[in-house]
Design a protein around this motif. Structure first.
Motif, PDB file in Angstrom:
ATOM      1  N   ALA A 152     -27.092  36.953 -12.604  1.00 33.23           N
ATOM      2  CA  ALA A 152     -26.469  38.035 -13.356  1.00 33.23           C
ATOM      3  C   ALA A 152     -24.966  37.898 -13.195  1.00 33.23           C
ATOM      4  CB  ALA A 152     -26.952  39.401 -12.871  1.00 33.23           C
ATOM      5  N   ILE A 153     -24.218  38.485 -14.133  1.00 35.27           N
ATOM      6  CA  ILE A 153     -22.775  38.305 -14.144  1.00 35.27           C
ATOM      7  C   ILE A 153     -22.100  39.651 -14.363  1.00 35.27           C
ATOM      8  CG2 ILE A 153     -22.684  37.796 -16.610  1.00 35.27           C
ATOM      9  CD1 ILE A 153     -20.506  35.722 -15.966  1.00 35.27           C
ATOM     10  N   ASP A 154     -21.015  39.866 -13.667  1.00 33.57           N
ATOM     11  CA  ASP A 154     -20.255  41.102 -13.814  1.00 33.57           C
ATOM     12  C   ASP A 154     -19.498  41.069 -15.142  1.00 33.57           C
ATOM     13  OD1 ASP A 154     -18.039  43.062 -13.569  1.00 33.57           O
ATOM     14  OD2 ASP A 154     -18.823  43.307 -11.541  1.00 33.57           O
ATOM     15  N   PRO A 155     -19.682  42.057 -16.042  1.00 31.32           N
ATOM     16  CA  PRO A 155     -19.041  41.991 -17.362  1.00 31.32           C
ATOM     17  C   PRO A 155     -17.537  42.164 -17.330  1.00 31.32           C
ATOM     18  CG  PRO A 155     -20.190  44.073 -17.084  1.00 31.32           C
ATOM     19  CD  PRO A 155     -20.537  43.234 -15.888  1.00 31.32           C
ATOM     20  N   THR A 156     -16.980  42.708 -16.278  1.00 32.14           N
ATOM     21  CA  THR A 156     -15.528  42.921 -16.212  1.00 32.14           C
ATOM     22  C   THR A 156     -14.804  41.767 -15.542  1.00 32.14           C
ATOM     23  OG1 THR A 156     -15.835  44.180 -14.159  1.00 32.14           O
ATOM     24  CG2 THR A 156     -15.791  45.414 -16.236  1.00 32.14           C
ATOM     25  N   THR A 157     -15.340  41.287 -14.438  1.00 32.98           N
ATOM     26  CA  THR A 157     -14.693  40.191 -13.724  1.00 32.98           C
ATOM     27  C   THR A 157     -15.226  38.821 -14.104  1.00 32.98           C
ATOM     28  OG1 THR A 157     -16.242  40.347 -11.860  1.00 32.98           O
ATOM     29  CG2 THR A 157     -14.256  41.720 -11.785  1.00 32.98           C
ATOM     30  N   GLY A 158     -16.442  38.761 -14.641  1.00 29.58           N
ATOM     31  CA  GLY A 158     -17.040  37.480 -14.979  1.00 29.58           C
ATOM     32  C   GLY A 158     -17.532  36.689 -13.797  1.00 29.58           C
ATOM     33  N   LEU A 506     -23.352  43.598 -27.766  1.00 29.84           N
ATOM     34  CA  LEU A 506     -22.283  44.441 -27.240  1.00 29.84           C
ATOM     35  C   LEU A 506     -21.016  44.152 -28.025  1.00 29.84           C
ATOM     36  CD1 LEU A 506     -22.868  44.120 -23.400  1.00 29.84           C
ATOM     37  CD2 LEU A 506     -23.059  46.213 -24.742  1.00 29.84           C
ATOM     38  N   PRO A 507     -20.363  45.183 -28.556  1.00 29.40           N
ATOM     39  CA  PRO A 507     -19.104  44.923 -29.273  1.00 29.40           C
ATOM     40  C   PRO A 507     -18.044  44.439 -28.309  1.00 29.40           C
ATOM     41  CG  PRO A 507     -19.457  47.280 -29.011  1.00 29.40           C
ATOM     42  CD  PRO A 507     -20.706  46.614 -28.520  1.00 29.40           C
ATOM     43  N   GLY A 508     -17.396  43.348 -28.640  1.00 27.67           N
ATOM     44  CA  GLY A 508     -16.358  42.792 -27.778  1.00 27.67           C
ATOM     45  C   GLY A 508     -15.271  42.152 -28.609  1.00 27.67           C
ATOM     46  N   SER A 509     -14.046  42.217 -28.125  1.00 30.68           N
ATOM     47  CA  SER A 509     -12.903  41.633 -28.808  1.00 30.68           C
ATOM     48  C   SER A 509     -12.718  40.191 -28.355  1.00 30.68           C
ATOM     49  CB  SER A 509     -11.639  42.439 -28.525  1.00 30.68           C
ATOM     50  OG  SER A 509     -11.368  42.469 -27.136  1.00 30.68           O
ATOM     51  N   PHE A 510     -12.074  39.392 -29.221  1.00 31.74           N
ATOM     52  CA  PHE A 510     -11.819  37.993 -28.914  1.00 31.74           C
ATOM     53  C   PHE A 510     -10.349  37.823 -28.531  1.00 31.74           C
ATOM     54  CE2 PHE A 510     -15.583  37.948 -31.517  1.00 31.74           C
ATOM     55  CZ  PHE A 510     -16.371  36.985 -30.930  1.00 31.74           C
ATOM     56  N   SER A 511      -9.992  38.368 -27.396  1.00 30.04           N
ATOM     57  CA  SER A 511      -8.637  38.260 -26.883  1.00 30.04           C
ATOM     58  C   SER A 511      -8.642  37.429 -25.613  1.00 30.04           C
ATOM     59  CB  SER A 511      -8.054  39.650 -26.600  1.00 30.04           C
ATOM     60  OG  SER A 511      -8.812  40.308 -25.601  1.00 30.04           O
ATOM     61  N   GLU A 512      -7.450  37.092 -25.145  1.00 37.06           N
ATOM     62  CA  GLU A 512      -7.347  36.276 -23.947  1.00 37.06           C
ATOM     63  C   GLU A 512      -7.626  37.065 -22.681  1.00 37.06           C
ATOM     64  OE1 GLU A 512      -3.668  34.259 -23.815  1.00 37.06           O
ATOM     65  OE2 GLU A 512      -3.928  33.221 -25.728  1.00 37.06           O
ATOM     66  N   THR A 513      -7.525  38.392 -22.745  1.00 40.20           N
ATOM     67  CA  THR A 513      -7.724  39.206 -21.544  1.00 40.20           C
ATOM     68  C   THR A 513      -9.167  39.639 -21.376  1.00 40.20           C
ATOM     69  OG1 THR A 513      -7.065  41.177 -22.818  1.00 40.20           O
ATOM     70  CG2 THR A 513      -5.341  40.006 -21.589  1.00 40.20           C
ATOM     71  N   SER A 514      -9.798  40.093 -22.445  1.00 40.49           N
ATOM     72  CA  SER A 514     -11.179  40.558 -22.349  1.00 40.49           C
ATOM     73  C   SER A 514     -12.145  39.400 -22.533  1.00 40.49           C
ATOM     74  CB  SER A 514     -11.451  41.637 -23.406  1.00 40.49           C
ATOM     75  OG  SER A 514     -11.282  41.100 -24.706  1.00 40.49           O
ATOM     76  N   ILE A 515     -13.266  39.454 -21.837  1.00 43.92           N
ATOM     77  CA  ILE A 515     -14.274  38.398 -21.895  1.00 43.92           C
ATOM     78  C   ILE A 515     -15.304  38.765 -22.956  1.00 43.92           C
ATOM     79  CG2 ILE A 515     -15.959  37.090 -20.577  1.00 43.92           C
ATOM     80  CD1 ILE A 515     -14.513  37.883 -18.061  1.00 43.92           C
ATOM     81  N   PRO A 516     -15.514  37.950 -23.969  1.00 45.79           N
ATOM     82  CA  PRO A 516     -16.549  38.257 -24.976  1.00 45.79           C
ATOM     83  C   PRO A 516     -17.931  38.276 -24.336  1.00 45.79           C
ATOM     84  CG  PRO A 516     -15.050  36.534 -25.740  1.00 45.79           C
ATOM     85  CD  PRO A 516     -14.768  36.733 -24.285  1.00 45.79           C
ATOM     86  N   PRO A 517     -18.783  39.206 -24.716  1.00 38.86           N
ATOM     87  CA  PRO A 517     -20.149  39.229 -24.156  1.00 38.86           C
ATOM     88  C   PRO A 517     -20.914  37.938 -24.403  1.00 38.86           C
ATOM     89  CG  PRO A 517     -19.649  41.280 -25.302  1.00 38.86           C
ATOM     90  CD  PRO A 517     -18.527  40.345 -25.618  1.00 38.86           C
ATOM     91  N   LEU A 518     -20.621  37.278 -25.534  1.00 38.42           N
ATOM     92  CA  LEU A 518     -21.314  36.022 -25.812  1.00 38.42           C
ATOM     93  C   LEU A 518     -20.938  34.948 -24.789  1.00 38.42           C
ATOM     94  CD1 LEU A 518     -23.267  34.668 -27.783  1.00 38.42           C
ATOM     95  CD2 LEU A 518     -21.302  33.989 -29.170  1.00 38.42           C
TER      96      LEU A 518
END
Length: 873
Positions: A152-158, A506-518
């Motif tokens: 499993a993976i942490d969605p915020t830290t990866g 899960l809706p996610g943005s494609f930015s350099e800071t946030s990690i896309p759920p995909l």
């Protein structure tokens, strides 16, 4: 599903637009959803979808997302008497994809179980064992034990973390399989290490029971009545994290025992009765349908499987049954939530869905119930706490019909349910009547145990082909390993067709800071050694622009580098898979050519690394294995061909204009040309280092053969072939190595972020243009390159058409993807499902024995990391 498609009431006038078409459902459209047993479908971790044939006792398989289809070989009883068995009702694969189990009910005979073992290829299955079960003791549910621990993976830290083991440990058996049979027994089926025969022992699930390998439990469950028998018709097997308990949930039904017809010898034909007798209607007898009533309880049992150092022991004890579970049971499954930092223990929930057709005069009512399990603390040291079922949580679906319930896997430490809900009516716009598919429902994610909609997930529509309107609905479904797609199957008795639907995301943005759920799903699938084909399917869609594809891959590479210090070949494999799938599905010619160039470049880079590994295995200091000379010549030929293409691209892209010229159009044109994916060989540090190492191998091997005195014709021929190959290529190996060495010092200054972005987009980044332009211009002016020999080959002058070069991609189609030699077609080869490359590696029995030692590196996987499949004859 749609029994009526017609325009709304009223006749539109010529001035008004045409009205939309409407459709409505009847109860008969959803009747197949409640049939027992359901038609099985299994999506393995290697991305193979297994389904049952509609009419024959066969298992059909299809690899997603390639077009590879095959049939699982049948055991001897099915080959000799296929008419004695029905299509399989249970199909399940082990977590490591090395074992397959299926159960075939008999037609008035004993049912047949079969266990297959997989070979090197995904479509190479052989029968390991087969056995029979009595007709009233068939398999209802099956589950594997002892699989690899999940991630499993942490969605915020990866940050990925490995979850505790599920269920009991199985230290001396592999595989280990559990069966729940119709006669309410649990059977442990396993293969002991170093023991070739299959073993089984069982225990009762209706009463406390203990059994071992040496002392099996042979007790029989008593009948409720002399004229009836209780049969388990639905069951679920569940395990939880960090706890050895196994949970069994069972739903039963009472069936009347058929009375045997008297024979003529037992009773004479003339009974002395009058033929004018009228039937006595005063006494009524229940019909078979009234007697075969499904029970309203769900029986629960807790099972322990232990190993005392010598034998395996299984014990069962009953948990108070669930009494208020009336209605036609549709799905029964256990949902387990993994432990997190703030909760040290995992939780278990039993979820049941029901379809109530009442008197079959109206649409059915669908509902769902969730039963949480709680574990009490042990009272004494050495005891285990007891499990109890907590009060239920109910949800009734007022709008729509609940069709499928599938638990989600713990990718982000959360858990939930995927539910498919069909609409009971709808409209189809008149202007879209010619479209291939229409929406007939939606897929949601529900919270556990509340059974409410999880608003953090998007709602995905369910599409159905227009030609199936009014005919059938998908009756069963399975979720892909990466939880990106859902495969649904139709109840047609004439074909085994399936439908692939998108799951909520899960809706996610494609930015350099946030990690896309995909990207998180890619990382979990990769470190779990699962196929990523279903995830790559999302990257190959035309709706996703190339910039977002590169952004997802960049986050994947960042997380993988952080987890395991990076695996260059692994990252290249994901790049190949992503861009090749886009090339196959793109309708735009420019996008398709660009994606083709990218994945071919990534494949060349991973092939260089594979060639270096083979050279290292064949080299002992400065000596080479003499029986592998021709294999190394093939590798040297491929490396020199790659270098020729690379330096020719540099020469064609060099800036021959005056740098002080005010004309800037040439500069902009050159800048665009330097974005070619092939230049990634020169600016990626690892790729450039591998290229330098391969060039050194060719140089060392050339010097080795040049210094030998050949004593045989074969040795003389191999020596001359390699010398001609290097000297007639138009490349001075030593001079080119000096240029690459100077370039390597410059590319080492690139930071990791720029390198990952370049690999994710599979082309040089803007910040890499300065050193790249310098090396391109230096190659065009270097005396180490003979332009005449590079661009004009002697064999091209034979037909008088030197301006038509041979396409290297076409030539590579007839070459082995591993050894880079010609395919000899002496044996049945293998085909890579990721890159499409073919190989006869290890299949050629004429090869030397020494090559069989180091060929095991590519036995299970292609050089790109893809799985093998057999090439059809």
């Amino acid at each position: 599903m749609l029994n009526d498609v017609k325009p709304a009431a009223g006749s539109p006038s010529k001035a008004k637009p045409k009205e939309d078409a409407t459709w409505n459902c009847g109860w008969w459209d959803f009747q197949p959803l409640s049939d027992y047993p359901p038609r099985p479908v299994e999506w393995s971790n290697s991305s193979v979808i297994f389904t049952a044939h509609a009419l024959q006792p066969l298992i059909l398989a299809r690899h997603f997302s390639s077009s590879k289809q095959f049939t699982i070989p049948s055991p001897p009883p099915l080959l000799s008497n296929p008419s004695n068995y029905d299509p399989p009702t249970i199909i399940t694969t082990s977590p490591d994809d090395l074992w397959l189990f299926s159960f075939f009910p008999g037609k008035g005979k004993d049912g047949l179980c079969c266990l297959w073992q997989r070979g090197i290829e995904l479509d190479n299955w052989t029968v390991k064992e087969w056995w029979t079960f009595a007709s009233n003791a068939g398999v209802v549910a099956a589950n594997w034990l002892g699989g690899p621990r999940e991630w499993a993976i942490d969605p915020t830290t990866g940050v990925p973390a490995r979850l505790p083991i599920r269920g009991p440990r199985t230290p001396v058996s592999h595989p280990t399989l559990l069966f729940v049979t119709q006669d309410h027994r649990l059977i442990v089926c396993y293969l002991r290490y170093y023991v070739p025969t299959l073993k089984m022992f069982s225990c009762s699930l209706l009463q406390s029971s203990v059994a071992s390998e040496r002392q099996p439990d042979n007790s029989q469950s008593p009948l409720d009545d002399v004229g009836s028998v209780r049969i388990c018709i639905n069951a679920a097997i569940g395990t939880t994290y960090g706890d050895p308990s196994i949970f069994i949930a069972m739903r039963s039904q009472v069936f009347p025992v058929p009375l045997s017809s008297p024979t003529p010898d037992q009773f004479p034909l003339d009974l002395g009765l009058s033929l004018d007798m009228e039937p006595d209607l005063t006494e009524s007898y229940p019909t078979a349908q009234e007697e075969c009533v499904e029970e309203s309880i769900i029986e629960i049992s807790e099972v322990q499987l232990q190993f005392d150092g010598t034998v395996m022991v299984v014990s069962s004890k009953n948990i108070p049954a669930i009494e208020n579970a009336s209605g036609r049971l549709k799905d029964l499954c256990f949902v387990c939530q993994p432990p997190v930092l703030e909760r040290l223990h995992s939780t278990v929930h039993l979820v049941a869905s029901f379809l109530d057709f009442k008197d079959y005069i109206s649409l059915p009512v669908s509902s769902m119930k969730c039963y949480p399990f709680s574990k009490s603390e042990p009272t004494t040291v050495g005891e285990r706490g007891s499990w109890t079922v907590q009060p239920e949580v109910i949800r009734v679906f007022d709008s729509g019909i609940l069709a499928h319930v599938t638990p989600s896997k713990p990718v982000h430490y959360d858990h939930g349910l995927y539910v498919s809900i069909y609409d009971i009516s709808g409209t189809q716009p008149r202007q879209k009547l010619k479209q291939a598919e229409i929406t007939i429902g939606h897929i949601k994610v529900l919270k556990i145990p509340e059974l409410t909609d999880d608003d953090t997930w998007e709602v995905a529509p369910i599409f159905s082909p227009v030609h199936r309107i009014g005919r059938e609905v998908p009756i069963d479904a399975v979720v892909s390993p990466g939880q990106n797609l859902l495969c649904a199957i139709f109840p047609s008795p004439w074909s085994s067709q399936m439908s692939i639907q998108k799951l909520p995301r899960l809706p996610g943005s494609f930015s350099e800071t946030s990690i896309p759920p995909l990207a998180l799903a890619f990382v979990v699938a990769t470190i779990s050694n699962r196929s990523t084909d279903d995830l790559t399917h999302a990257l190959s869609q035309p709706s996703m622009p190339p910039s977002e594809v590169a952004q997802v891959l960049y986050h994947v590479f960042t997380l993988l580098d952080r987890h395991s210090s990076g695996d260059f070949a692994l990252e290249l494999g994901l790049t190949i898979e992503s861009y090749r799938s886009r090339a196959l599905r793109s309708s735009n010619v420019h996008d398709r050519e660009r994606a083709d160039a990218k994945w071919h470049t990534a494949h060349d880079m991973v092939s260089v690394a594979a060639c270096n590994a083979i050279f290292n295995d064949c080299t002992d200091g400065e000596e080479y294995q003499t029986d592998l000379v021709w294999q190394m010549i093939d590798l040297s030929s491929w490396i020199m061909s790659l270098l020729e293409r690379l330096v020719k691209e540099c020469i064609l892209s060099s800036d021959f204009s005056d740098p002080e010229s005010p004309d800037s159009s040439s500069s902009s044109r050159i800048a665009r040309a330097l974005d070619s994916p092939m230049f990634l060989h020169l600016v990626h540090p690892t790729a450039l280092q591998n290229l330098r190492v391969s060039l050194g191998h060719v140089k060392q091997f050339r010097n080795y053969l040049a210094g030998l005195t050949p004593r045989t014709e074969n040795a003389q021929l191999s020596r001359e072939v390699l010398l001609d190959l290097v000297e007639c290529s138009g490349i001075d190996v030593s001079g080119l190595d000096a240029i690459l060495e100077k370039l390597f010092k410059s590319v080492q200054e690139f930071n990791d972020t720029e390198v990952r972005k370049a690999l994710a987009s599979c082309q040089p980044s803007p910040s890499m243009q300065i050193p790249l332009r310098e090396v391109v211009n230096s190659m065009s002016q270097s005396p180490a390159l003979n332009k005449a020999r590079l661009f004009i080959k002697s064999f091209e002058m034979v037909d008088g058409q030197p301006h038509i070069p041979l396409d290297h991609l076409q030539k590579d189609k007839s070459k082995d993807v591993v050894s880079k030699g010609l395919l000899l077609h002496r044996a049945r080869g293998m085909n890579c499902l990721r890159c499409g490359g073919k190989t006869e590696y290890g299949k050629d029995h004429m090869a030397s024995r020494s090559i069989l030692v180091w060929e095991k590196s590519w036995a299970r996987r292609c050089v790109c990391g893809g799985s093998w499949a057999r090439i059809d004859s």
